[in-house]
Design an enzyme around this catalytic site. Sequence first.
Site, short mmCIF file in Angstrom:
data_model
loop_
_atom_site.label_atom_id
_atom_site.label_comp_id
_atom_site.label_asym_id
_atom_site.label_seq_id
_atom_site.Cartn_x
_atom_site.Cartn_y
_atom_site.Cartn_z
N CYS A 203 0.95 -0.76 -0.05
CA CYS A 203 0.17 -0.16 0.25
C CYS A 203 0.96 1.21 -0.18
CB CYS A 203 -1.05 -0.36 1.33
SG CYS A 203 -1.54 1.33 0.88
N HIS A 204 0.73 2.28 -0.86
CA HIS A 204 1.80 3.09 -1.09
C HIS A 204 1.13 4.23 -0.05
CE1 HIS A 204 4.73 3.45 -4.79
NE2 HIS A 204 3.97 2.32 -5.40
#
Length: 208
Positions: free
Chosen positions: A170-171
């Site tokens: 998850c950025h």
Amino acid sequence: MARIVFIGVGDVELTRRVVSALVLAPALRGELEIVLHDDDPGRLATAEALVRALDAEAGAAAKIGSVFDRRQALKGAGFVVSHLDVGGFEATLRDFEIPHRYGLRQTIGDTIGIGGVFRGLRTIPVLVELAAQMAEECPDAWLLSCSDPMAMTGWAVHEATGFERFAGLCHSVCDTHAYLADLVGRDEDEVDTCTKRRAAPCRPVTPC
């Protein structure tokens, strides 16, 4: 060459962010093969144009290609980056509207809560199928999933297929670390969060 396969490239912003990080890595210059796959020819063509532009700007000399057949795309992969949005916008809208109709309020409707369950029920069969195909076509590759709900889907992949080379990415987690540190006037290194700690094998992890 490092063969990295992207499954589901309709999310242009996510594709841009991940590919940008890859083409800017000095160690991958001239050693990167990017393979794009999507069920929609139009989205696939858009993603390829974007990736080629990023590669040209960075001078990474990557080998870039689009493959419509998923099994063919997976052959020889070292890493598979998956971002699946099963059902698209209309289905996501129902994840919020149906619970709201019955008085259920959701802070987040794609990872937890009833909306997350809805999304999981749509996404799990597709991710399980992908993991099963990877077990046949590229058993040593890592499945890096950017698909929500992350914990639910990762658990399902492991239980249904036994495929253990799975990690959730998850950025926004990294961005949130920086935002929170700035909010309290601290350097990011001074802020400790549970997502920075390594998770147990075979469980979804969110590396930063």
